[in-house]
Design a protein around this motif. Structure first.
Motif, PDB file in Angstrom:
ATOM      1  N   ASP A 185      -9.102  -2.642   5.866  1.00 34.65           N
ATOM      2  CA  ASP A 185      -8.046  -1.670   5.568  1.00 34.65           C
ATOM      3  C   ASP A 185      -7.420  -1.974   4.203  1.00 34.65           C
ATOM      4  O   ASP A 185      -7.236  -1.079   3.384  1.00 34.65           O
ATOM      5  N   LEU A 186      -7.119  -3.246   3.980  1.00 33.37           N
ATOM      6  CA  LEU A 186      -6.528  -3.610   2.694  1.00 33.37           C
ATOM      7  C   LEU A 186      -7.484  -3.264   1.559  1.00 33.37           C
ATOM      8  O   LEU A 186      -7.096  -2.714   0.527  1.00 33.37           O
ATOM      9  N   ARG A 189      -7.400   0.386   0.763  1.00 32.19           N
ATOM     10  CA  ARG A 189      -6.184   0.804   0.063  1.00 32.19           C
ATOM     11  C   ARG A 189      -6.192   0.353  -1.389  1.00 32.19           C
ATOM     12  O   ARG A 189      -5.658   1.033  -2.271  1.00 32.19           O
ATOM     13  N   ILE A 190      -6.790  -0.814  -1.633  1.00 28.07           N
ATOM     14  CA  ILE A 190      -6.876  -1.295  -3.011  1.00 28.07           C
ATOM     15  C   ILE A 190      -7.781  -0.373  -3.819  1.00 28.07           C
ATOM     16  O   ILE A 190      -7.478  -0.018  -4.967  1.00 28.07           O
ATOM     17  N   MET A 193      -5.752   2.455  -4.789  1.00 22.66           N
ATOM     18  CA  MET A 193      -4.736   2.130  -5.799  1.00 22.66           C
ATOM     19  C   MET A 193      -5.365   2.038  -7.188  1.00 22.66           C
ATOM     20  O   MET A 193      -4.748   2.361  -8.185  1.00 22.66           O
ATOM     21  N   TYR A 194      -6.618   1.582  -7.251  1.00 21.88           N
ATOM     22  CA  TYR A 194      -7.274   1.377  -8.545  1.00 21.88           C
ATOM     23  C   TYR A 194      -8.000   2.612  -9.059  1.00 21.88           C
ATOM     24  O   TYR A 194      -8.679   2.557 -10.087  1.00 21.88           O
TER      25      TYR A 194
ATOM     26  N   GLN B 404      -3.145 -12.014  -0.036  1.00 27.35           N
ATOM     27  CA  GLN B 404      -2.973 -11.904   1.411  1.00 27.35           C
ATOM     28  C   GLN B 404      -2.303 -13.153   1.958  1.00 27.35           C
ATOM     29  O   GLN B 404      -1.405 -13.082   2.807  1.00 27.35           O
ATOM     30  N   ALA B 436       0.843   3.450  -3.244  1.00 25.53           N
ATOM     31  CA  ALA B 436       0.053   2.586  -2.359  1.00 25.53           C
ATOM     32  C   ALA B 436       0.956   1.627  -1.598  1.00 25.53           C
ATOM     33  O   ALA B 436       0.796   1.418  -0.393  1.00 25.53           O
ATOM     34  N   HIS B 439       3.117   3.256   1.151  1.00 27.63           N
ATOM     35  CA  HIS B 439       2.397   3.696   2.352  1.00 27.63           C
ATOM     36  C   HIS B 439       1.702   2.553   3.075  1.00 27.63           C
ATOM     37  O   HIS B 439       0.888   2.803   3.958  1.00 27.63           O
ATOM     38  N   ALA B 440       2.043   1.321   2.699  1.00 26.53           N
ATOM     39  CA  ALA B 440       1.422   0.188   3.381  1.00 26.53           C
ATOM     40  C   ALA B 440       1.827   0.189   4.844  1.00 26.53           C
ATOM     41  O   ALA B 440       2.897   0.665   5.218  1.00 26.53           O
ATOM     42  N   GLU B 441       0.970  -0.376   5.670  1.00 25.28           N
ATOM     43  CA  GLU B 441       1.241  -0.334   7.101  1.00 25.28           C
ATOM     44  C   GLU B 441       2.204  -1.432   7.544  1.00 25.28           C
ATOM     45  O   GLU B 441       2.656  -1.460   8.667  1.00 25.28           O
ATOM     46  N   GLN B 445       1.304  -6.266   4.116  1.00 21.38           N
ATOM     47  CA  GLN B 445       0.283  -5.553   3.368  1.00 21.38           C
ATOM     48  C   GLN B 445       0.866  -5.004   2.063  1.00 21.38           C
ATOM     49  O   GLN B 445       0.195  -4.979   1.034  1.00 21.38           O
ATOM     50  N   SER B 448       0.834  -7.731  -0.435  1.00 19.25           N
ATOM     51  CA  SER B 448      -0.538  -7.943  -0.946  1.00 19.25           C
ATOM     52  C   SER B 448      -0.868  -6.913  -2.020  1.00 19.25           C
ATOM     53  O   SER B 448      -1.382  -7.250  -3.084  1.00 19.25           O
ATOM     54  N   LEU B 449      -0.564  -5.653  -1.710  1.00 19.72           N
ATOM     55  CA  LEU B 449      -0.896  -4.593  -2.673  1.00 19.72           C
ATOM     56  C   LEU B 449      -0.094  -4.761  -3.964  1.00 19.72           C
ATOM     57  O   LEU B 449      -0.626  -4.577  -5.063  1.00 19.72           O
ATOM     58  N   VAL B 452      -1.579  -7.413  -6.256  1.00 12.49           N
ATOM     59  CA  VAL B 452      -2.820  -7.092  -6.978  1.00 12.49           C
ATOM     60  C   VAL B 452      -2.737  -5.743  -7.684  1.00 12.49           C
ATOM     61  O   VAL B 452      -3.757  -5.189  -8.109  1.00 12.49           O
TER      62      VAL B 452
END
Lengths: 387, 459
Positions: A185-186, A189-190, A193-194, B404, B436, B439-441, B445, B448-449, B452
């Motif tokens: 999932d991560l 989403r990345i 985002m990119y 993470q 992004a 809207h993370a869960e 998360q 983490s987003l 990066v």
């Protein structure tokens, strides 16, 4: 986004319709053999002491020049006689056994065109394949990938991508990690985002592609053995990557050389063993090339070591190698025979060995290979290195 | 990026919650140098002498040990002691970077420490790398380059790392005495490693116009520059190891010609004069200013920026704050585009500063996974400073995994990423990143987003 494994099938389909001038004139059978062939580079950083690894014991000057660096002090074993001139440092146990079974070939008194003894510049020339430092900014191995890779990326088992594999063709670095994987999932989403960041988008896509190809052992720290084992894991199997590399540092033995070199060689020896083990039946399709930026001074220095030199050693190992010999146009070690009165004089251009080995190994045209790897160079590829 | 963000991220070590730059970002950065505490706490605890204390005694015990088992135990003991010392030093470094209000000054320490790099490849270096940075680099980032160069070259860390400590001149009294003895195994000789790296890496640069005779001349002048307990000497338990000492008996003691200038024999002062002259050469100014610009501003620095810095160097005879000011007063330094990909160290420090998290051993060890263990570049050239080295697919994946881990450790109730009305400006997030993260869960998360996102990966 087309995933790499889809692209591979696509390219596979394309290959059969490509005109023959792209490849050497070979039958369909040997084109298939090309698909099975593997190559791995081991880049030794620091300028390893060729004279201390494949030792010219029969040269009348050798014992005088290297008094105080006797290998017997480090190991209890005697050097292994290779031929009438050379003996092998006994720390290379697996190397010695490969030599005896014809799977190890040493090329001595070899060098790149570089002559100025700086690690930084020497490695730049070694990896870029330029005639002098910073003329070329990508790696010679990356430039020849389109001729041998059939679309599969090359992999450097290292925390970052060394110059040797940098360039336009797809290559990535992978190293063992103790960090748990990112969740799917991560990752998704990345990717989202990119989407509009050109730099990160392309890096991230390649990362995901390479990850999908294999699931190497993720346990523990990156010892030299583990790096070699991972490289073999990447190459093994019919869908393995054809090109990998690892690097290994610590060869700059300015002092305490006898013991330090023995330690280094044991690690290199373990790496070679791991690759042979990991490749299994494919060992006979495998070529491992060991190179370093330059050799070291013929005479020991005042601190139990040697300083930066010129002519050095390279090794070819693997079941694909026509080994069991030392290839050298030996220049001698008398003062007048040394390069600038201090270093082993290089008598073979490393590039000729590299072009010869790679083109023979992958059945590609040596002229084309040479132009890709070392553009602008006048080459005379060495032949008869590969089975 | 607005100028405040540029100041905090490109030149500082990353914004912290509540940081205020004010109306003069360049002035704010230069002020860092004034309030900067040059000696980190616990000076004595982390000195070179304390780093090396015990190692010599244990080496001697190793030599005289009666059994293989005893030797193995002693070796294990030495190694675990130096590793523990190293960990403490590295933790001090990272936590200081996280907490510092003078982060441009800290950033400069990291730059100079990498320029004059040592690496923990030898056992003594594992212990000495921290003290070397604390003692030789930190106090000298705000003075003249010549003083920094001198402090580095006379520090036990550099002398041990580049094999200088046993280097003796061919005509030194020690070598002559050895030659006159009937049965001698090895004549003490010279080592050119330090001299070469001073010219190639620290001052002129590899294209700086020196040749092999210059390397030899500097190496000869440097003979005798050594460290107590590590020079050519019999073991003496009364010697306190770890201090710079000049040994006349190991010194070459003749006139030398370096880059066309003659330096008469003058003991220790001979090499000192050479180092001062090297600091003032235009090639040194050009080489070092290019590195500064490449590190702080861009992998391919603007030529006029470098020229302005070089001019400032020459005007001020290598006075470093003058050079920093020239860099910070040039338009190219303030480009709003983030072009520098943060190294693993820079990224981790920025992440922890932004989240207000202290570092512990586990977080510090992530730097190993990310390819940049503290003080371990494995080469005197230091860690590379360009995106081609750090920004690769595999390395990016490692950052995601590391992000993470960091996110998992951020206290659940301590940080609310969802409350981004403040944080958007704080981080300078783009629309895509903001969306992004929003809207993370989960908070984890989201962090983490965030870590990066392009805005954190680049500065």
């Amino acid at each position: 986004m087309v995933r790499l494994y889809d692209r591979r099938l696509f390219i596979g389909g394309m290959l059969s319709t490509m005109p023959d001038f792209c490849f050497s004139k070979s039958s369909a059978a040997s084109r298939q053999a090309t698909g099975a062939r593997r190559i791995m580079f081991i880049v030794l950083r620091g300028g390893w002491d060729g004279l201390g690894v494949v030792m010219p014991v029969a040269d009348p000057e050798y014992s005088r020049l290297r008094a105080g660096l006797s290998v017997r002090e480090a190991t209890s074993e005697a050097p292994v006689q290779l031929d009438s001139m050379f003996a092998l440092n006994p720390a290379l146990i697996a190397g010695g056994s490969m030599y005896r079974s014809g799977e190890l070939l040493a090329v001595h008194a070899v060098a790149t065109p570089y002559r100025a003894r700086s690690h930084f510049d020497g490695q730049q020339v070694l990896e870029s394949g330029g005639a002098s430092p910073y003329v070329l900014k990508d790696g010679f191995l990356n430039r020849v990938l389109p001729l041998i890779g059939d679309g599969r990326p090359a992999v450097a088992v290292a925390p970052n991508l060394p110059l040797l594999l940098r360039g336009n063709a797809t290559a990535t670095s992978r190293a063992p990690s103790t960090l748990p994987r990112a969740s799917d999932d991560l990752k998704a989403r990345i990717s989202q985002m990119y989407e509009h960041d050109a730099r990160l988008h392309s890096l991230w896509s390649t990362a995901l592609d390479v990850e999908s190809m294999t699931d190497p052992d993720r346990a523990g720290r990156a010892s030299p053995q583990q790096l070699a084992k991972m490289a073999a894991a990447f190459m093994a199997g019919p869908a393995g990557v054809p090109v990998t590399m690892v690097e290994h540092s610590g060869w700059d033995t300015h002092s305490q050389q006898t013991s330090r070199l023995a330690v280094q060689l044991r690690q290199l020896d373990a790496m070679l063993s791991e690759v042979r083990l990991g490749m299994g039946n494919q060992w006979k399709e495998t070529l491992v090339i060991v190179i370093s930026e330059f050799g070291r001074t013929a005479m020991a220095n005042g601190t139990g070591g040697t300083d930066h030199g010129t002519g050095g050693l390279m090794l070819l190992a693997g079941g694909a190698v026509k080994g069991g010999r030392v290839v050298a146009d030996w220049p001698g070690l008398r003062s007048g025979q040394l390069f600038e009165e201090r270093d082993l004089r290089p008598t073979t251009d490393m590039r000729n060995v590299l072009v010869g080995a790679i083109s023979e190994h992958f059945h590609i045209d040596p002229v084309q290979a040479g132009q890709a790897m070392f553009p602008g160079a006048r080459l005379q590829p060495v032949g008869q290195l590969i089975r | 990026m607005d100028r405040a963000l540029v100041a905090m991220n490109r030149f500082g070590l990353g914004s912290r919650p509540g940081d205020e730059v004010g109306g003069d970002p360049a002035g704010w950065l230069l002020d860092n140098l004034k309030g900067f505490s040059t000696r980190q706490a616990l000076a004595d605890k982390f000195s070179s002498v304390s780093a090396l204390s015990g190692i010599k005694e244990q080496n001697e015990a190793l030599r005289t040990a009666k059994s293989a088992a005893a030797r193995s135990w002693i070796r294990h003991d030495i190694v675990s002691k130096v590793r523990a010392f190293y960990q403490e030093c590295a933790l001090l470094r990272i936590n200081h970077s996280i907490e510092s209000e003078a982060s441009f000054a800290e950033h400069l320490v990291h730059f100079w420490s990498n320029h004059f790099a040592v690496s923990i490849d030898k056992i003594e270096m594992i212990a000495l790398a921290g003290p070397y940075e604390f003692e030789a680099i930190r106090p000298n980032i705000g003075g003249k380059f010549a003083d920094l160069l001198m402090a580095v070259t006379q520090h036990p860390g550099m002398l041990l790392y580049l094999d200088q400590v046993r280097s003796s001149g061919p005509s030194s009294p020690l070598a002559a005495a050895a030659r006159s003895k009937p049965k001698v195994r090895r004549i003490p000789g010279m080592n050119e490693n330090l001299a070469r790296e001073i010219l190639e890496l620290h001052t002129l640069g590899v294209n700086g116009g020196y040749g092999q005779p210059d390397v030899i001349a500097l190496a000869k002048a440097l003979t005798g520059w050594t460290v107590t307990g590590y020079a050519i000497e019999k073991y003496d338990p009364a010697t306190i190891p770890g201090r710079f000492v000049f040994r006349t008996d190991m010194h070459e003691g003749a006139a030398q010609i370096l880059l066309g200038t003659r330096y008469p024999a003058s003991g220790r002062a001979q090499a000192e004069r050479m180092l001062r002259d090297l600091s003032l050469r235009p090639e040194t100014a050009e080489f070092v200013c290019s590195k500064l610009a490449r590190h702080f501003v861009s992998d391919v620095p603007d030529r006029s920026l470098v020229a302005a810095m070089v001019a400032a160097w020459r005007r001020g005879d290598g006075n470093l704050p003058t050079v920093y000011r020239a860099m910070l007063e040039h338009g190219a330094a303030w480009s709003s585009e983030r072009t520098k990909f943060r190294t693993p160290w820079e990224w981790l420090v920025a992440a922890l500063r932004g989240l207000g998290l202290p570092a512990d051993r586990a977080l510090l060890n992530m730097l190993v996974e990310l390819g940049q263990p503290v003080w371990r570049p494995m080469s005197p050239a230091g860690f590379p400073d360009v995106a081609a080295h750090w920004a690769t697919p595999g390395a990016l994946q490692r950052r995601v995994e590391a992000a993470q881990q960091i996110a998992n450790r951020t206290p659940k109730n301590g940080f609310d990423v969802k409350d981004l009305s403040v944080n958007v400006e704080h981080w300078g997030l783009s629309d895509a990143s903001y969306k992004a993260i929003r809207h993370a869960e989960s908070d984890s998360q989201a962090i983490s987003l965030l870590l990066v996102s392009p805005e954190i990966l680049y500065r």
